[in-house]
Scaffold this active site. Structure first.
Site, PDB file in Angstrom:
ATOM      1  N   ASP A 262      42.751  45.332  49.719  1.00 37.41           N
ATOM      2  CA  ASP A 262      42.163  44.717  48.539  1.00 37.41           C
ATOM      3  C   ASP A 262      42.812  45.366  47.317  1.00 37.41           C
ATOM      4  OD1 ASP A 262      39.264  43.070  48.004  1.00 37.41           O
ATOM      5  OD2 ASP A 262      40.049  44.214  46.312  1.00 37.41           O
ATOM      6  N   ASP A 308      39.937  35.655  50.899  1.00 36.51           N
ATOM      7  CA  ASP A 308      38.573  35.464  50.401  1.00 36.51           C
ATOM      8  C   ASP A 308      38.677  35.639  48.896  1.00 36.51           C
ATOM      9  OD1 ASP A 308      35.883  35.125  50.204  1.00 36.51           O
ATOM     10  OD2 ASP A 308      35.328  37.024  51.139  1.00 36.51           O
ATOM     11  N   CYS A 361      33.853  31.127  47.361  1.00 37.98           N
ATOM     12  CA  CYS A 361      32.409  30.848  47.348  1.00 37.98           C
ATOM     13  C   CYS A 361      32.099  30.144  46.030  1.00 37.98           C
ATOM     14  CB  CYS A 361      31.584  32.110  47.539  1.00 37.98           C
ATOM     15  SG  CYS A 361      31.955  33.452  46.390  1.00 37.98           S
TER      16      CYS A 361
END
Length: 433
Positions: A262, A308, A361
């Site tokens: 990340d 993601d 999302c």
């Protein structure tokens, strides 16, 4: 505390949140510290009232024809809790610790007003500047979709198939009222009432032993749609705390190479303990160090890169209703740039014949369909895998899911209204062999 006293506390807290412009979670925590006489049940009930007001902030003010903390709370009781004027008046009797009695105007509003003629952004409870974006993806259904995004979410769990089977956990967690999730073959669901406290999952033996993780069913499905397989080289490029990393590891059954990284090393902090608890042994966590690229040794060799993606989080409003009212247009612009950067980085990591699973999302088309169209235009060596081909991983649920979720040439969009999950967009892209 009596129900009336809890209501008074909720009105006070909404006033504090408005006046001090503090996040609701912070205000609730500080209130609990200052009012230690309130038991855990009281705090849970008051929190439920406050979160419900934030879910219905605009529509509640509309039906009361007033935008005050008291009006929002009273309007919420009518809209979200389904209480009539008499039931609300019984709580507002002016007694000790109770709100003042209803005025004639308040009773009339509770009796006669509705959101039938309200603008879409008020009826759907979202910032007005987002109306065009939601209309672009949902059209005339945007009020119904947004209303579903304002309802309280259930608590979903993912079964760690490295350690357990769903059938066994349905038995061992029966005391929590768990049921199988509608779509995910590895999911469990606990429905929560408006005043319910979230169960202490982290204290459950099954959690401590790594058999379950908290993960929304939509997030589980997003990982499943990536179709990670044992033996593959898989990179979780935006691993964060590791929710989808753990799901990928289970799909790979401990075989193959899994790399989690990340751009923000602080986000990775919880991943080590979670991987250990879950019994994952084939994951290499790469923490960024300064400006050094953590994936310099990966030269177009990955079978799958899962993104993601950093996004506005509009699909998670039902879990964090406070966030939608604090969201500003500038945040969307920042996220769009972040998504371009991470997609372009992923493109260089994928081997010929390999694939990218792009997940947000969010329900906003700019972050989803339009982002994928732009990526394919920049990288013509990639093509979207037809969504109807990706859904086959859901086996006997594939046809039913295809009818429920919103399908486009770029991928799948799940929403609370359509699939009962958080809002998730999933697109799978394959690189030419």
């Amino acid at each position: 505390m009596t129900p009336a006293a809890r209501l008074s506390a909720a009105i006070e807290l909404i006033g504090t949140i408005n006046a001090q412009r503090v996040p609701a979670a912070k205000a609730l925590k500080e209130w609990g510290t200052a009012h230690r006489y309130a038991g855990s049940g009281d705090r849970a009930a008051i929190s439920g009232l406050v979160w419900d007001v934030l879910r219905r902030r605009a529509s509640s003010a509309w039906i009361m024809d007033a935008d005050t903390p008291r009006a929002r709370v009273l309007g919420m009781l009518r809209l979200e809790r389904g209480m009539d004027a008499d039931a609300i008046a019984a709580l507002c009797d002016g007694g000790r610790f109770a709100p003042e009695p209803l005025t004639e105007g308040e009773r009339a509003a509770l009796t006669s007003r509705s959101t039938r003629d309200a603008p879409a952004h008020i009826a759907g409870d979202y910032p007005e500047w987002l109306d065009g974006h939601l209309a672009q993806v949902f059209g005339d259904d945007r009020v119904a979709e947004a209303t579903a995004m304002a309802s309280r979410a259930p608590l979903d769990l993912r079964v760690n198939t490295l350690k357990a089977k769903r059938e066994k956990l349905l038995s061992s967690l029966a005391h929590l009222g768990v049921q199988p999730t509608p779509w995910s073959p590895i999911g469990l669901r606990i429905e929560l009432s408006a005043d319910a406290r979230s169960p202490g999952i982290h204290a459950e033996e099954d959690f401590i032993k790594g058999a379950i993780e908290v993960q929304d069913e939509g997030s589980q499905l997003a990982a499943l749609l990536s179709a990670a397989k044992p033996g593959e080289q898989v990179i979780d490029l935006c691993a964060g705390a590791g929710g989808k990393t753990l799901a990928l590891a289970a799909m790979m059954a401990g075989k193959g190479r899994l790399i989690a990284t990340d751009h923000d090393k602080r986000q990775l902090a919880p991943i080590y303990e979670r991987l250990s608890r879950a019994g994952v042994h084939n994951c290499d966590v790469r923490t960024p160090k300064g400006s050094n690229d953590t994936l310099l040794d990966i030269h177009a060799s990955a079978d799958l890169v899962l993104i993601d993606a950093p996004c506005t989080g509009t699909g998670t409003w039902r879990r964090n209703p406070d966030a939608k009212w604090r969201m500003r247009p500038g945040a969307l612009e920042v996220r769009l740039k972040d998504q371009v950067a991470v997609l372009d980085r992923a493109a260089a990591l994928v081997k010929p014949g390999g694939r990218i699973a792009y997940i947000t999302c969010s329900v906003l088309p700019q972050e989803n369909n339009e982002q994928i169209k732009s990526f394919v235009a920049r990288h013509p060596e990639f093509a979207v895998v037809p969504p109807e081909q990706t859904v086959t991983v859901l086996w006997d649920k594939a046809e039913e899911f295809s009818k429920a979720a919103l399908q486009s040439p770029e991928g799948w969009l799940m929403t609370p209204r359509r699939t009962g999950t958080d809002g998730f967009f999933v697109s799978v892209l394959r690189k030419q062999a």
